[in-house]
Motif scaffolding. Sequence first.
Motif, PDB file in Angstrom:
ATOM      1  N   PRO A 252     -17.957 -53.588 -19.970  1.00  0.00           N
ATOM      2  CA  PRO A 252     -17.152 -53.070 -18.857  1.00  0.00           C
ATOM      3  C   PRO A 252     -15.944 -52.292 -19.391  1.00  0.00           C
ATOM      4  CG  PRO A 252     -16.704 -55.392 -19.187  1.00  0.00           C
ATOM      5  CD  PRO A 252     -17.833 -55.058 -20.106  1.00  0.00           C
ATOM      6  N   GLU A 253     -15.318 -51.519 -18.530  1.00  0.00           N
ATOM      7  CA  GLU A 253     -14.118 -50.792 -18.937  1.00  0.00           C
ATOM      8  C   GLU A 253     -12.979 -51.778 -19.145  1.00  0.00           C
ATOM      9  OE1 GLU A 253     -13.008 -47.541 -16.501  1.00  0.00           O
ATOM     10  OE2 GLU A 253     -15.016 -46.641 -16.445  1.00  0.00           O
ATOM     11  N   LEU A 254     -12.475 -51.793 -20.391  1.00  0.00           N
ATOM     12  CA  LEU A 254     -11.401 -52.710 -20.758  1.00  0.00           C
ATOM     13  C   LEU A 254     -10.379 -51.957 -21.608  1.00  0.00           C
ATOM     14  CD1 LEU A 254     -13.595 -55.760 -21.865  1.00  0.00           C
ATOM     15  CD2 LEU A 254     -12.180 -55.652 -19.799  1.00  0.00           C
ATOM     16  N   PRO A 255      -9.138 -52.384 -21.599  1.00  0.00           N
ATOM     17  CA  PRO A 255      -8.144 -51.725 -22.447  1.00  0.00           C
ATOM     18  C   PRO A 255      -8.402 -52.032 -23.920  1.00  0.00           C
ATOM     19  CG  PRO A 255      -7.185 -53.643 -21.354  1.00  0.00           C
ATOM     20  CD  PRO A 255      -8.538 -53.440 -20.743  1.00  0.00           C
TER      21      PRO A 255
ATOM     22  N   LYS B 253     -12.366 -49.030 -28.606  1.00  0.00           N
ATOM     23  CA  LYS B 253     -12.366 -48.108 -27.480  1.00  0.00           C
ATOM     24  C   LYS B 253     -13.773 -48.069 -26.893  1.00  0.00           C
ATOM     25  CE  LYS B 253     -13.329 -43.911 -30.152  1.00  0.00           C
ATOM     26  NZ  LYS B 253     -12.913 -42.516 -30.419  1.00  0.00           N
ATOM     27  N   GLU B 254     -13.834 -47.820 -25.599  1.00  0.00           N
ATOM     28  CA  GLU B 254     -15.110 -47.726 -24.887  1.00  0.00           C
ATOM     29  C   GLU B 254     -16.002 -48.924 -25.246  1.00  0.00           C
ATOM     30  OE1 GLU B 254     -16.451 -43.842 -25.957  1.00  0.00           O
ATOM     31  OE2 GLU B 254     -14.954 -42.821 -24.714  1.00  0.00           O
ATOM     32  N   ASN B 255     -17.159 -48.681 -25.886  1.00  0.00           N
ATOM     33  CA  ASN B 255     -18.035 -49.807 -26.245  1.00  0.00           C
ATOM     34  C   ASN B 255     -18.032 -50.087 -27.743  1.00  0.00           C
ATOM     35  OD1 ASN B 255     -19.429 -47.611 -27.178  1.00  0.00           O
ATOM     36  ND2 ASN B 255     -21.379 -48.118 -26.187  1.00  0.00           N
TER      37      ASN B 255
ATOM     38  N   ARG C 248     -21.257 -50.795 -31.932  1.00  0.00           N
ATOM     39  CA  ARG C 248     -21.238 -50.472 -30.503  1.00  0.00           C
ATOM     40  C   ARG C 248     -22.054 -51.511 -29.732  1.00  0.00           C
ATOM     41  NH1 ARG C 248     -18.727 -45.915 -29.329  1.00  0.00           N
ATOM     42  NH2 ARG C 248     -18.413 -44.383 -31.002  1.00  0.00           N
TER      43      ARG C 248
ATOM     44  N   SER D 257      -8.594 -55.576 -26.226  1.00  0.00           N
ATOM     45  CA  SER D 257      -9.115 -56.725 -25.492  1.00  0.00           C
ATOM     46  C   SER D 257     -10.082 -57.516 -26.367  1.00  0.00           C
ATOM     47  CB  SER D 257      -9.847 -56.270 -24.223  1.00  0.00           C
ATOM     48  OG  SER D 257      -8.976 -55.592 -23.353  1.00  0.00           O
TER      49      SER D 257
END
Length: 617
Positions: A588-591, A569-571, A583, A594
């Motif tokens: 970038p914002e990814l589901p 999630k997130e980074n 981390r 990914s």
Amino acid sequence: MHVFYDEDGGFKVATVKEAQAASFMIEDVRGKRSKIKAANVLLKFERPDPASLLSEAETLAADIDVDFLWEVCGADEFGFEDIAAEYFGAGPTPQQQAAALIRIAQAPMYFYKKGRGRYKAAPEENVKAALAGVERKKREAEQMAAWQAELEAGNLPEAFRAGLKRLIHRPDKNGLEYKALAAAADAQQTSVLRLLERVGAIADVEQYFLDGFELEYFPKGRDGVTDAAITAPDDLPVADVEAFSIDDVTTTEIDDAFSIKQLANGNWEVGIHIAAPVLGIPPGSPLDAQVFERLSTVYFPGDKITMLPDSAVNIFTLETGSARPAVSMYVEINPGFDVVAHRSIVERVPIAANLRHDQIETHFNEDTAGKDGGDYPYKRELNFLWQLANAMEARRGRAEDPNAPVRLDYSFYVDKLADGTKKVRILPRKRGSPMDKLVAEMMIFVNSTWGMDLHKAEIAAIYRVQGQGRVRMTTQFGPHVGLGVECYAWSSSPLRRAVDFVNQTQIVAMIGGTTPRFAKNDAELFGAIGAFDTAYAAYGEFQDKLERYWCLRYLEQEQLTELSATLIKENLVRIDGLPLVMRVPGLPELPAGSTVKLQRLAIDFLELTVECRLATM
């Protein structure tokens, strides 16, 4: 009129502009006016001017021989005017009186203040002690300065080496060594830890982590009790079975083994045999105390700190080729894999084989379990137990979903090479493999069944209860929702966990019909629960830390600079093929789920961090 007065422990001069009974309005040499109490005035004078008096007094004070001054003042309390007359002669000038007061105030080791402007000479022994203290502090300051210079030059002082472990992990912050370290670190604008690393005090980061852990949790040393007289009972009946264990190749504390026999009625009798150290460790003995002090074996890659010493483990571990003391549960199973009955007995169990994962899993795995094929040791027994495990899992309502994502566990093996260096192997294992499931289900069954037996017999026990997502240790009977059982009492690892040791003590009493060691509401029982929870969490955290360290070492060892990772999630990402989560700033914002490609930049072993950046997606 001018005045020489005391303000906050310092001496000042000023000209009086207005005098009242209890105070003076004054003007200092800079022209600033203020109000002072008359009681603070020590000397009134007309000449010279205030600035000259203070300057001359300070010059005179610098030339006063304080040892002579101390000698002439006598043993009684005195005023500064009196001692000025003794030192300078009758009728001392204001400058001389002020000089005597300044010099006295500068020598608190020689003169004790008794009031404003009044003093008493310190006893001779006190003066000598104070002077010795000053000399000692001078030598200490010189020593600290020398150490600081060495540290700043990148060298570890030789004097630091003997107590280096404690200096790094549990320093006396009032000690000279630490003060020198702190001063050197401040001068170089770094932390004490980084400075120690820079001067070579932390040559082995793995050892650094281990030393800190041992000082915190094993301050008496990791060896523990080594001279205890340990004997196993030899008057127990010998079971008519040939038991076998299933463990990792590194396991030495073999707690559990299994046996299978066909009964005359067509059913099967499965024996679950648990090592019985409680039979050779008397309550209150040094070894018993160690169980409740250590509480668990500590596992970490390449090593472990055992709850019991080797001398005890070697006697009670279920090692092949011998009949070892055990608490056995025999379970009658019908052809439909239903549990018909069970019974428990304390006995000696012949161990025919210690099966190891690396030898058996190539033959007995998710592709071959329950199927015909090539022959291998204990094929019939393993397949029977695997089928039984599946039935038990289904009865608990926890049958494995074939469509569930594959979950991996990892085994760490640290090999010491001929040149003294170490190489780590990190091997993935699919969670829920036939061999793991077989052992897990047998242990769930024996722990839940013995827990129920203790409850029905109204004998105190320690249960693991889960409700609303939280697992806790308690003496209160209750369900473990996550496992799908009415109760769960750890009893299957008494060589490795104090809770299991406690419960085995109670089980042995239940089987033998004797008075249990622990009664309900026993304070020692509650104390063991609290201590175990704390220690078990700390041991687990240390294991996680060392596993993370070896993951980073693996990246360096295999020269992995391009990494594939899965986004959590997130980074936050998990490196593929390793149990390494970290981390990565700037993703970038990814589901979730990914795959990202990362470039490894730098590794900080002390902080257990790895710096990466996004390469491609």
